[in-house]
Design a protein around this motif. Structure first.
Motif, PDB file in Angstrom:
ATOM      1  N   MET A  27       0.849  -1.182   0.000  1.00  0.00           N
ATOM      2  CA  MET A  27       0.000   0.000   0.000  1.00  0.00           C
ATOM      3  C   MET A  27       0.890   1.240   0.000  1.00  0.00           C
ATOM      4  O   MET A  27       1.840   1.331   0.749  1.00  0.00           O
ATOM      5  N   SER A  28       0.530   2.180  -0.812  1.00  0.00           N
ATOM      6  CA  SER A  28       1.301   3.403  -0.967  1.00  0.00           C
ATOM      7  C   SER A  28       0.955   4.407   0.128  1.00  0.00           C
ATOM      8  O   SER A  28      -0.146   4.418   0.656  1.00  0.00           O
ATOM      9  N   ASP A  29       1.925   5.241   0.454  1.00  0.00           N
ATOM     10  CA  ASP A  29       1.672   6.328   1.401  1.00  0.00           C
ATOM     11  C   ASP A  29       1.300   7.611   0.666  1.00  0.00           C
ATOM     12  O   ASP A  29       1.036   8.629   1.295  1.00  0.00           O
ATOM     13  N   ARG A  30       1.293   7.539  -0.652  1.00  0.00           N
ATOM     14  CA  ARG A  30       1.002   8.714  -1.472  1.00  0.00           C
ATOM     15  C   ARG A  30      -0.440   9.162  -1.253  1.00  0.00           C
ATOM     16  O   ARG A  30      -1.356   8.347  -1.207  1.00  0.00           O
ATOM     17  N   PRO A  31      -0.664  10.472  -1.122  1.00  0.00           N
ATOM     18  CA  PRO A  31      -2.037  10.962  -0.961  1.00  0.00           C
ATOM     19  C   PRO A  31      -2.910  10.565  -2.155  1.00  0.00           C
ATOM     20  O   PRO A  31      -2.502  10.713  -3.307  1.00  0.00           O
ATOM     21  N   VAL A  32      -4.086  10.072  -1.872  1.00  0.00           N
ATOM     22  CA  VAL A  32      -5.009   9.616  -2.902  1.00  0.00           C
ATOM     23  C   VAL A  32      -5.344  10.745  -3.868  1.00  0.00           C
ATOM     24  O   VAL A  32      -5.466  10.529  -5.072  1.00  0.00           O
ATOM     25  N   GLU A  33      -5.454  11.966  -3.361  1.00  0.00           N
ATOM     26  CA  GLU A  33      -5.840  13.116  -4.183  1.00  0.00           C
ATOM     27  C   GLU A  33      -4.828  13.415  -5.281  1.00  0.00           C
ATOM     28  O   GLU A  33      -5.140  14.111  -6.236  1.00  0.00           O
ATOM     29  N   GLU A  34      -3.607  12.917  -5.149  1.00  0.00           N
ATOM     30  CA  GLU A  34      -2.563  13.184  -6.135  1.00  0.00           C
ATOM     31  C   GLU A  34      -2.436  12.063  -7.168  1.00  0.00           C
ATOM     32  O   GLU A  34      -1.662  12.183  -8.111  1.00  0.00           O
ATOM     33  N   MET A  35      -3.184  10.978  -6.998  1.00  0.00           N
ATOM     34  CA  MET A  35      -3.035   9.814  -7.861  1.00  0.00           C
ATOM     35  C   MET A  35      -3.779   9.971  -9.176  1.00  0.00           C
ATOM     36  O   MET A  35      -4.851  10.566  -9.228  1.00  0.00           O
ATOM     37  N   SER A  36      -3.183   9.398 -10.214  1.00  0.00           N
ATOM     38  CA  SER A  36      -3.886   9.301 -11.483  1.00  0.00           C
ATOM     39  C   SER A  36      -4.928   8.194 -11.349  1.00  0.00           C
ATOM     40  O   SER A  36      -4.912   7.416 -10.386  1.00  0.00           O
ATOM     41  N   PHE A  37      -5.808   8.090 -12.322  1.00  0.00           N
ATOM     42  CA  PHE A  37      -6.806   7.022 -12.310  1.00  0.00           C
ATOM     43  C   PHE A  37      -6.119   5.661 -12.272  1.00  0.00           C
ATOM     44  O   PHE A  37      -6.494   4.780 -11.495  1.00  0.00           O
ATOM     45  N   GLU A  38      -5.099   5.502 -13.107  1.00  0.00           N
ATOM     46  CA  GLU A  38      -4.410   4.215 -13.210  1.00  0.00           C
ATOM     47  C   GLU A  38      -3.737   3.826 -11.893  1.00  0.00           C
ATOM     48  O   GLU A  38      -3.790   2.667 -11.481  1.00  0.00           O
ATOM     49  N   GLU A  57     -13.782   7.306  -9.263  1.00  0.00           N
ATOM     50  CA  GLU A  57     -15.060   7.834  -9.742  1.00  0.00           C
ATOM     51  C   GLU A  57     -14.919   9.285 -10.179  1.00  0.00           C
ATOM     52  O   GLU A  57     -15.475   9.690 -11.206  1.00  0.00           O
ATOM     53  N   LYS A  58     -14.153  10.069  -9.420  1.00  0.00           N
ATOM     54  CA  LYS A  58     -13.959  11.478  -9.764  1.00  0.00           C
ATOM     55  C   LYS A  58     -13.204  11.613 -11.085  1.00  0.00           C
ATOM     56  O   LYS A  58     -13.577  12.413 -11.945  1.00  0.00           O
ATOM     57  N   LYS A  59     -12.138  10.813 -11.251  1.00  0.00           N
ATOM     58  CA  LYS A  59     -11.357  10.894 -12.480  1.00  0.00           C
ATOM     59  C   LYS A  59     -12.180  10.441 -13.684  1.00  0.00           C
ATOM     60  O   LYS A  59     -12.071  11.020 -14.768  1.00  0.00           O
ATOM     61  N   LEU A  60     -13.033   9.436 -13.505  1.00  0.00           N
ATOM     62  CA  LEU A  60     -13.906   8.997 -14.599  1.00  0.00           C
ATOM     63  C   LEU A  60     -14.905  10.086 -14.967  1.00  0.00           C
ATOM     64  O   LEU A  60     -15.160  10.332 -16.148  1.00  0.00           O
ATOM     65  N   ALA A  61     -15.466  10.748 -13.958  1.00  0.00           N
ATOM     66  CA  ALA A  61     -16.422  11.831 -14.220  1.00  0.00           C
ATOM     67  C   ALA A  61     -15.738  12.964 -14.978  1.00  0.00           C
ATOM     68  O   ALA A  61     -16.318  13.539 -15.916  1.00  0.00           O
ATOM     69  N   GLU A  62     -14.498  13.282 -14.600  1.00  0.00           N
ATOM     70  CA  GLU A  62     -13.750  14.330 -15.305  1.00  0.00           C
ATOM     71  C   GLU A  62     -13.522  13.935 -16.767  1.00  0.00           C
ATOM     72  O   GLU A  62     -13.644  14.769 -17.663  1.00  0.00           O
ATOM     73  N   ALA A  63     -13.203  12.679 -16.987  1.00  0.00           N
ATOM     74  CA  ALA A  63     -12.969  12.207 -18.359  1.00  0.00           C
ATOM     75  C   ALA A  63     -14.253  12.274 -19.174  1.00  0.00           C
ATOM     76  O   ALA A  63     -14.230  12.676 -20.345  1.00  0.00           O
ATOM     77  N   GLU A  64     -15.381  11.912 -18.578  1.00  0.00           N
ATOM     78  CA  GLU A  64     -16.662  11.959 -19.282  1.00  0.00           C
ATOM     79  C   GLU A  64     -17.016  13.380 -19.698  1.00  0.00           C
ATOM     80  O   GLU A  64     -17.584  13.599 -20.765  1.00  0.00           O
ATOM     81  N   GLU A  65     -16.675  14.351 -18.851  1.00  0.00           N
ATOM     82  CA  GLU A  65     -16.952  15.745 -19.181  1.00  0.00           C
ATOM     83  C   GLU A  65     -16.143  16.214 -20.385  1.00  0.00           C
ATOM     84  O   GLU A  65     -16.550  17.124 -21.100  1.00  0.00           O
ATOM     85  N   LYS A  66     -14.991  15.596 -20.602  1.00  0.00           N
ATOM     86  CA  LYS A  66     -14.122  16.003 -21.699  1.00  0.00           C
ATOM     87  C   LYS A  66     -14.477  15.319 -23.011  1.00  0.00           C
ATOM     88  O   LYS A  66     -13.989  15.716 -24.066  1.00  0.00           O
ATOM     89  N   VAL A  67     -15.283  14.284 -22.928  1.00  0.00           N
ATOM     90  CA  VAL A  67     -15.655  13.562 -24.141  1.00  0.00           C
ATOM     91  C   VAL A  67     -16.494  14.485 -25.020  1.00  0.00           C
ATOM     92  O   VAL A  67     -17.393  15.167 -24.561  1.00  0.00           O
ATOM     93  N   ALA A  68     -16.171  14.493 -26.283  1.00  0.00           N
ATOM     94  CA  ALA A  68     -16.908  15.350 -27.221  1.00  0.00           C
ATOM     95  C   ALA A  68     -17.242  14.546 -28.467  1.00  0.00           C
ATOM     96  O   ALA A  68     -16.581  13.576 -28.799  1.00  0.00           O
ATOM     97  N   LYS A  69     -18.297  14.959 -29.119  1.00  0.00           N
ATOM     98  CA  LYS A  69     -18.629  14.319 -30.384  1.00  0.00           C
ATOM     99  C   LYS A  69     -18.119  15.210 -31.517  1.00  0.00           C
ATOM    100  O   LYS A  69     -18.048  16.426 -31.394  1.00  0.00           O
ATOM    101  N   ILE A  70     -17.753  14.590 -32.608  1.00  0.00           N
ATOM    102  CA  ILE A  70     -17.259  15.332 -33.771  1.00  0.00           C
ATOM    103  C   ILE A  70     -18.458  15.828 -34.571  1.00  0.00           C
ATOM    104  O   ILE A  70     -19.387  15.075 -34.852  1.00  0.00           O
TER     105      ILE A  70
END
Length: 79
Positions: free
Chosen positions: A1-12, A50-63
């Motif tokens: 388990m990492s000691d890194r703050p969760v808020e700084e982590m990427s989705f991966e 969940e937060k990172k997925l929501a952010e990604a969904e907001e960036k999705v655009a249709k052509i």
């Protein structure tokens, strides 16, 4: 388990650690206090994912296409 703050982590990073946490909890060979800490960390990791997925969904655009059928730009994805 990492000691890194969760808020700084990427989705991966968060999903990888969440998988590790779930694996440890499923094995059931962790002391009660450690299980509680793992559960709390897992909940924070889940929320981060969940937060990172929501952010990604907001960036999705249709052509959008012009009258000639050529790509003209993008528009927000219809909700």
């Amino acid at each position: 388990m990492s000691d890194r703050p969760v808020e700084e982590m990427s989705f991966e990073e968060a999903i990888r650690e969440l998988e590790t946490v779930v694996g440890k909890l499923e094995r059931g060979d962790v002391a009660l206090d450690d299980s509680i800490a793992l559960y709390e960390r897992g909940a924070a990791l889940k929320a981060r994912c969940e937060k990172k997925l929501a952010e990604a969904e907001e960036k999705v655009a249709k052509i959008t296409q012009g009258p000639d059928g050529q790509a003209q730009g993008t528009a927000p994805l219809d909700g």
